[in-house]
Each structure stands twice: as structure tokens, then as C-alpha cells.
Design an enzyme around this catalytic site. Structure first.
Site, PDB file in Angstrom:
ATOM      1  N   THR A 180      30.146  38.936  37.776  1.00  0.00           N
ATOM      2  CA  THR A 180      30.574  37.726  37.071  1.00  0.00           C
ATOM      3  C   THR A 180      29.571  37.229  36.028  1.00  0.00           C
ATOM      4  O   THR A 180      28.346  37.387  36.204  1.00  0.00           O
ATOM      5  CB  THR A 180      30.815  36.588  38.091  1.00  0.00           C
ATOM      6  OG1 THR A 180      30.866  35.340  37.402  1.00  0.00           O
ATOM      7  CG2 THR A 180      29.712  36.500  39.136  1.00  0.00           C
ATOM      8  N   GLU A 232      28.774  34.323  35.753  1.00  0.00           N
ATOM      9  CA  GLU A 232      27.946  33.300  36.418  1.00  0.00           C
ATOM     10  C   GLU A 232      26.533  33.814  36.668  1.00  0.00           C
ATOM     11  O   GLU A 232      25.597  33.031  36.817  1.00  0.00           O
ATOM     12  CB  GLU A 232      28.570  32.905  37.762  1.00  0.00           C
ATOM     13  CG  GLU A 232      29.680  31.879  37.663  1.00  0.00           C
ATOM     14  CD  GLU A 232      29.196  30.480  37.304  1.00  0.00           C
ATOM     15  OE1 GLU A 232      28.297  29.971  37.981  1.00  0.00           O
ATOM     16  OE2 GLU A 232      29.719  29.920  36.332  1.00  0.00           O
TER      17      GLU A 232
HETATM   18  P1  NAP Z   1      40.596  34.451  44.037  1.00  0.00           P
HETATM   19  O1  NAP Z   1      41.943  34.170  43.447  1.00  0.00           O
HETATM   20  O2  NAP Z   1      39.836  33.331  44.643  1.00  0.00           O
HETATM   21  O3  NAP Z   1      40.781  35.608  45.133  1.00  0.00           O
HETATM   22  C1  NAP Z   1      39.768  35.913  46.050  1.00  0.00           C
HETATM   23  C2  NAP Z   1      40.340  36.825  47.110  1.00  0.00           C
HETATM   24  O4  NAP Z   1      39.314  37.144  48.061  1.00  0.00           O
HETATM   25  C3  NAP Z   1      41.494  36.220  47.917  1.00  0.00           C
HETATM   26  O5  NAP Z   1      42.440  37.224  48.130  1.00  0.00           O
HETATM   27  C4  NAP Z   1      40.826  35.830  49.222  1.00  0.00           C
HETATM   28  O6  NAP Z   1      41.696  35.803  50.327  1.00  0.00           O
HETATM   29  C5  NAP Z   1      39.842  36.978  49.368  1.00  0.00           C
HETATM   30  N1  NAP Z   1      38.761  36.714  50.327  1.00  0.00           N
HETATM   31  C6  NAP Z   1      37.986  35.608  50.423  1.00  0.00           C
HETATM   32  N2  NAP Z   1      37.107  35.718  51.440  1.00  0.00           N
HETATM   33  C7  NAP Z   1      37.326  36.933  52.013  1.00  0.00           C
HETATM   34  C8  NAP Z   1      36.751  37.627  53.104  1.00  0.00           C
HETATM   35  N3  NAP Z   1      35.774  37.093  53.839  1.00  0.00           N
HETATM   36  N4  NAP Z   1      37.224  38.875  53.404  1.00  0.00           N
HETATM   37  C9  NAP Z   1      38.230  39.406  52.701  1.00  0.00           C
HETATM   38  N5  NAP Z   1      38.840  38.789  51.655  1.00  0.00           N
HETATM   39  C10 NAP Z   1      38.384  37.571  51.311  1.00  0.00           C
HETATM   40  O7  NAP Z   1      39.641  35.117  42.945  1.00  0.00           O
HETATM   41  P2  NAP Z   1      40.020  35.842  41.562  1.00  0.00           P
HETATM   42  O8  NAP Z   1      39.972  34.815  40.489  1.00  0.00           O
HETATM   43  O9  NAP Z   1      41.200  36.702  41.749  1.00  0.00           O
HETATM   44  O10 NAP Z   1      38.717  36.732  41.346  1.00  0.00           O
HETATM   45  C11 NAP Z   1      38.646  38.062  41.845  1.00  0.00           C
HETATM   46  C12 NAP Z   1      37.188  38.484  41.946  1.00  0.00           C
HETATM   47  O11 NAP Z   1      36.569  38.427  40.665  1.00  0.00           O
HETATM   48  C13 NAP Z   1      36.329  37.612  42.850  1.00  0.00           C
HETATM   49  O12 NAP Z   1      35.396  38.461  43.461  1.00  0.00           O
HETATM   50  C14 NAP Z   1      35.616  36.652  41.882  1.00  0.00           C
HETATM   51  O13 NAP Z   1      34.408  36.225  42.447  1.00  0.00           O
HETATM   52  C15 NAP Z   1      35.424  37.578  40.697  1.00  0.00           C
HETATM   53  N6  NAP Z   1      35.400  36.947  39.378  1.00  0.00           N
HETATM   54  C16 NAP Z   1      36.411  36.128  38.990  1.00  0.00           C
HETATM   55  C17 NAP Z   1      36.415  35.601  37.709  1.00  0.00           C
HETATM   56  C18 NAP Z   1      37.527  34.694  37.236  1.00  0.00           C
HETATM   57  O14 NAP Z   1      37.319  34.000  36.237  1.00  0.00           O
HETATM   58  N7  NAP Z   1      38.689  34.693  37.873  1.00  0.00           N
HETATM   59  C19 NAP Z   1      35.371  35.923  36.819  1.00  0.00           C
HETATM   60  C20 NAP Z   1      34.366  36.780  37.258  1.00  0.00           C
HETATM   61  C21 NAP Z   1      34.389  37.303  38.530  1.00  0.00           C
HETATM   62  P3  NAP Z   1      42.438  34.438  50.811  1.00  0.00           P
HETATM   63  O15 NAP Z   1      43.708  34.364  50.002  1.00  0.00           O
HETATM   64  O16 NAP Z   1      42.674  34.695  52.245  1.00  0.00           O
HETATM   65  O17 NAP Z   1      41.519  33.302  50.527  1.00  0.00           O
HETATM   66  O1  G4F Z   2      36.895  26.390  36.784  1.00  0.00           O
HETATM   67  P1  G4F Z   2      35.565  26.401  37.411  1.00  0.00           P
HETATM   68  O2  G4F Z   2      35.481  25.995  38.829  1.00  0.00           O
HETATM   69  O3  G4F Z   2      34.981  27.847  37.163  1.00  0.00           O
HETATM   70  P2  G4F Z   2      33.491  28.454  37.168  1.00  0.00           P
HETATM   71  O4  G4F Z   2      32.573  27.618  37.939  1.00  0.00           O
HETATM   72  O5  G4F Z   2      33.139  28.745  35.761  1.00  0.00           O
HETATM   73  O6  G4F Z   2      33.708  29.822  37.989  1.00  0.00           O
HETATM   74  C1  G4F Z   2      34.800  30.701  37.701  1.00  0.00           C
HETATM   75  O7  G4F Z   2      34.405  31.632  36.721  1.00  0.00           O
HETATM   76  C2  G4F Z   2      33.331  32.515  37.120  1.00  0.00           C
HETATM   77  C3  G4F Z   2      33.047  33.429  35.926  1.00  0.00           C
HETATM   78  O8  G4F Z   2      32.177  32.799  35.040  1.00  0.00           O
HETATM   79  C4  G4F Z   2      33.784  33.295  38.343  1.00  0.00           C
HETATM   80  F1  G4F Z   2      32.793  34.162  38.713  1.00  0.00           F
HETATM   81  C5  G4F Z   2      34.104  32.345  39.478  1.00  0.00           C
HETATM   82  O9  G4F Z   2      34.595  33.096  40.592  1.00  0.00           O
HETATM   83  C6  G4F Z   2      35.202  31.388  39.008  1.00  0.00           C
HETATM   84  O10 G4F Z   2      36.385  32.122  38.799  1.00  0.00           O
HETATM   85  O11 G4F Z   2      34.576  25.438  36.600  1.00  0.00           O
HETATM   86  C7  G4F Z   2      34.374  25.580  35.214  1.00  0.00           C
HETATM   87  C8  G4F Z   2      33.520  24.424  34.711  1.00  0.00           C
HETATM   88  C9  G4F Z   2      32.265  24.141  35.522  1.00  0.00           C
HETATM   89  O12 G4F Z   2      31.199  23.857  34.640  1.00  0.00           O
HETATM   90  C10 G4F Z   2      32.598  22.878  36.314  1.00  0.00           C
HETATM   91  O13 G4F Z   2      31.484  22.055  36.627  1.00  0.00           O
HETATM   92  O14 G4F Z   2      34.305  23.217  34.798  1.00  0.00           O
HETATM   93  C11 G4F Z   2      33.494  22.178  35.299  1.00  0.00           C
HETATM   94  N1  G4F Z   2      34.353  21.145  35.890  1.00  0.00           N
HETATM   95  C12 G4F Z   2      34.457  19.859  35.459  1.00  0.00           C
HETATM   96  N2  G4F Z   2      35.307  19.176  36.241  1.00  0.00           N
HETATM   97  C13 G4F Z   2      35.159  21.302  36.949  1.00  0.00           C
HETATM   98  C14 G4F Z   2      35.765  20.057  37.174  1.00  0.00           C
HETATM   99  N3  G4F Z   2      35.424  22.371  37.727  1.00  0.00           N
HETATM  100  C15 G4F Z   2      36.327  22.227  38.730  1.00  0.00           C
HETATM  101  N4  G4F Z   2      36.630  23.305  39.479  1.00  0.00           N
HETATM  102  N5  G4F Z   2      36.926  21.020  39.000  1.00  0.00           N
HETATM  103  C16 G4F Z   2      36.673  19.904  38.252  1.00  0.00           C
HETATM  104  O15 G4F Z   2      37.228  18.828  38.502  1.00  0.00           O
END
Ligand code: NAP
Ligand code: G4F
Length: 338
Positions: A126, A128
Site C-alpha cells: 500500500t 500508506e
Molecule cells: P477490504 O474491502 O477491507 O477487504 C479486506 C478483506 O480481508 C475482507 O474480505 C475481509 O474479510 C478479509 N479479512 C480481514 N481479516 C482477515 C483475516 N484475519 N483472515 C482472513 N481474511 C481477513 O479491503 P480492499 O479495499 O478490498 O483491499 C484489499 C487489500 O488491498 C487489503 O489488503 C488492503 O489492505 C490493500 N490495499 C487496499 C487499498 C485500497 O485503497 N482499497 C490500497 C492499497 C492496499 P471480512 O469480510 O470477513 O471482513
Molecule cells: O478513506 P480512508 O480511511 O483511507 P486511507 O486511510 O487513506 O486508507 C485506505 O487507502 C490505503 C492506501 O493508501 C489502503 F492501504 C488502506 O487499506 C485504505 O484502503 O481515509 C482517507 C483520509 C485520511 O487522511 C483520513 O484521516 O481521509 C481522512 N478522513 C477525514 N475524515 C476520514 C474521515 N477518513 C475516514 N475513514 N472517515 C472520516 O470521517
């Protein structure tokens, strides 16, 4: 012969879009799902693919489960998308987050090394991990400076992928993905929260959206585009890590403004800091406010990825603009509301 792939985190946003892609490419798809009381696979149902996936029990914190699954099935490809993926929660659950996101990957790598060394592994790294980096160009060579338990857990996993690739010659690679969203995004993330709450306010004509820090900036793309890059990464001759991003950055406040405009609101911002808020021009009603409970102890100020390597080697580029992404998310929410 058909390829056999395991997608961990099948119930999540990316798991669902990737499953759809692999099915369209004629894979036999196994979906790793942990047991939960709600047991919801609604995203697979939304995409109409629930019946086409072989669901298997998969828990990242359980060594024996992971070893058995990998030893018995010897997949051609594994996409490890499962994680405790919410940065905000990782401050309350640092140990669980580390166990699942960090050690979970070590468990998968050990099982592949010992029982299925020809399996190719994709790891969901990520942006992050860059945190508040000193590097101005966020590409594969930029310095990591993780600023949350989540980011640190993912950085451990990232280095383990690199180590096992070098030490044991495994085909293991990591996609350093910047934020990607969709109509199927989890409700706790800020984009979905904004779109959902503002749509509710539009139709119910009441309520107020509460947010934390609206001045952080993110590089947002569409999840459907990003899963394509994951697949491409496992089709190369040699494994490499890649940044996948849109190359553009916007603040949370800009996201609110563009969403509001699309939904037919005209916002006027007033006040400062915790007292900042937005009113709807016509009605004069407050529709957005700041609440300190949504601030994090530390936050990443700015993310803006450079995906030149992916563009050159994978021939990948994002196809959905910031505005189109917001429109797609709003249209979905409106259709659900109606
Ligand atoms: P998500 O919608 O939160 O999906 C996470 C998945 O992981 C869900 O199916 C969840 O199952 C499962 N999970 C959580 N804890 C687990 C455990 N202990 N054992 C097995 N499965 C578990 O996340 P996403 O947005 O699809 O992201 C997919 C991956 O990319 C994640 O690894 C995230 O950290 C990474 N990532 C996401 C972004 C983004 O912007 N979306 C960016 C960079 C990296 P449940 O449904 O049971 O909770
Ligand atoms: O939507 P967020 O929670 O995403 P964040 O923290 O960027 O993380 C997501 O992207 C990552 C990749 O860069 C993934 F690895 C991670 O798994 C996830 O998918 O927050 C985005 C920003 C943050 O700065 C947060 O502080 O939005 C700000 N924010 C402001 N108000 C809020 C809120 N975030 C959330 N969730 N809720 C609020 O009310």
C-alpha cells in the site's frame, strides 16, 4: 488447462472485482473467506458471480489452516488481498493488525516455500507505507516512512515478499497500490462515507455529514482498473514490485465538493479548524461538519503516485477520472436509495 487461483479476502472490495476478472479469463477461482457471524458475500452477489466461486475457509492468523489450504490445492496463483485494511482501526488493534497483515503474509510465504514453490504470489502492499515520506516522487524507489500500525504491518509484509523472492527464488511480488474506490467500497472509508451520507441528505432532506481531517490529500482511482494490474503482475517473466496509482491528488474537501455538486448541492464553507462547516446555499442548512473523533493520532498528509514503471512494463494506465469515479459511486448510491 485452466489456471487455478486463490483470492484471499474474497468478500472485500478488491477480492470481488478481481474474482470477476479472473472468471472472465477462464480461471478456476477459489475465494478465501474467514468465518464471521454475518458471513456476507454481498459484493459477489452484486457482481453476479457468487455461484462461480469455490469458497474455502481462510484465516490469516491461523498457521495450520493456511498450510493445509496451500499444501492440498497447489494453486497456480495466489492473490493475498485479505487484511485488516482500515487504517483508523489499526490504532485500536495494533497487535491484531500486525498478526493478520504482517505475520499472515509470513505464514503464506512459508507454506508456499515448503509445499508449493511454483505458486506465484501477489501481495497487496500500500501507498500508506510511504507515510509522510521525504521523497517527492512516490515511485518504487521512494523512501518508506510508515505512520500507522497498519502501514507498519504492511511494510513488514512487503519486505518479507522481497526477502523470499531473493532468498528462495519464489515468484512473489507486491503491488504498491494507492487508494482505489468503487461503489463496492467499505462504508468506513471516507469516499463511501461522503457519497452515502450526502445522498441520504439529498433524499431525506435532513442529517449532517461529520468528518475528521479534510485537508489530507489522496491519489484516488477505480478498483476495477487496479485489479487488472494485479493480474498483469503475475503474468510477467520475472516478479517485480509496481506502483499503481492515478498520478493525481485531491483533498478530502475537494472530494466533498465534487460529490455535492454532482448531487445538486451548492456548498458554502465557513469557519476554521474544528469549527469549520459547510451549508447548502439554497436552504442555508448545515450539511457538513468537523468532528474531532474522526481525526487519527497521526495521518498521511499527501499521496501522489508515479506509475511510470507499470505503464512501461505492464502497459497499464488508469481509465477512470476522479470525477467519473465520484459519479459512478453517486449513481450506485442513488439507485440503492430509490
Ligand atoms: P477490504 O474491502 O477491507 O477487504 C479486506 C478483506 O480481508 C475482507 O474480505 C475481509 O474479510 C478479509 N479479512 C480481514 N481479516 C482477515 C483475516 N484475519 N483472515 C482472513 N481474511 C481477513 O479491503 P480492499 O479495499 O478490498 O483491499 C484489499 C487489500 O488491498 C487489503 O489488503 C488492503 O489492505 C490493500 N490495499 C487496499 C487499498 C485500497 O485503497 N482499497 C490500497 C492499497 C492496499 P471480512 O469480510 O470477513 O471482513
Ligand atoms: O478513506 P480512508 O480511511 O483511507 P486511507 O486511510 O487513506 O486508507 C485506505 O487507502 C490505503 C492506501 O493508501 C489502503 F492501504 C488502506 O487499506 C485504505 O484502503 O481515509 C482517507 C483520509 C485520511 O487522511 C483520513 O484521516 O481521509 C481522512 N478522513 C477525514 N475524515 C476520514 C474521515 N477518513 C475516514 N475513514 N472517515 C472520516 O470521517
Amino acid at each position: 488447462m485452466k489456471k487455478k487461483a486463490l483470492i484471499t479476502g474474497i468478500s472485500g472490495q478488491d477480492g470481488s472485482y478481481l474474482a470477476k476478472l479472473l472468471i472472465s479469463k477462464n480461471y478456476i477461482v477459489y475465494g478465501g473467506d474467514r468465518r464471521t457471524a454475518s458471513g456476507s458475500l454481498w459484493r459477489l452477489e452484486e457482481l453476479n458471480i457468487r455461484e462461480k466461486i469455490n469458497i474455502i475457509d481462510f484465516e490469516l492468523s491461523e498457521d495450520s489452516n493456511i498450510t493445509n489450504v496451500i499444501r492440498v490445492s497447489k494453486f497456480d496463483e495466489i492473490y493475498n488481498l485479505a487484511a485488516q485494511s482500515f487504517v483508523g482501526s489499526s490504532y485500536q488493534t495494533p497487535l491484531m493488525t500486525t498478526d493478520v497483515n504482517g505475520l499472515g503474509v509470513a505464514r503464506i510465504l512459508e507454506a508456499i516455500r515448503n509445499y508449493s514453490p511454483n505458486t506465484k504470489l501477489y501481495q497487496a502492499s500500500t501507498s500508506e507505507m510511504y507515510g509522510n515520506t521525504v521523497s517527492t516522487k512516490q515511485d518504487e524507489n521512494a523512501k518508506f516512512h510508515p505512520t500507522s500500525p497498519y502501514a507498519i504491518s504492511k511494510l513488514y509484509a512487503h519486505w518479507m515478499i522481497n526477502l523470499y523472492r531473493e532468498a528462495y527464488d519464489l515468484y512473489a511480488c507486491a503491488g504498491i497500490l494507492f487508494n482505489h474506490e468503487s461503489p463496492l467500497r467499505g462504508e468506513e472509508f471516507v469516499t463511501k462515507k461522503i457519497v452515502r451520507e450526502l445522498t441520504k441528505i439529498k433524499f431525506k432532506k435532513k442529517g449532517c455529514l461529520s468528518l475528521g481531517n479534510i485537508y489530507t490529500k489522496r491519489d484516488w482511482g477505480f478498483a476495477g482498473d487496479y485489479v487488472d494490474a494485479m493480474w498483469q503482475m503475475l503474468q510477467q517473466q520475472k516478479p517485480h514490485d509496481f506502483v499503481i496509482a492515478s498520478g493525481r491528488t485531491h483533498s478530502i474537501k475537494e472530494f466533498v465538493n465534487v460529490t455535492a455538486r454532482y448531487l445538486g448541492f451548492s456548498l458554502i464553507w465557513k469557519g476554521k479548524g474544528l469549527n469549520e462547516y459547510a451549508v447548502e446555499q439554497k436552504s442555508g442548512k448545515k450539511v457538513v461538519q468537523i468532528d474531532k473523533k474522526f481525526f487519527r493520532p497521526t495521518d498521511v498528509n499527501l499521496l501522489k503516485g508515479n506509475y511510470s514503471k507499470a505503464s512501461k512494463i505492464l502497459k497499464w494506465k488508469p481509465s477512470t477520472s476522479f470525477k467519473s469515479l465520484i459519479q459512478m459511486m453517486c449513481d450506485y448510491e442513488i439507485s440503492k436509495f430509490k
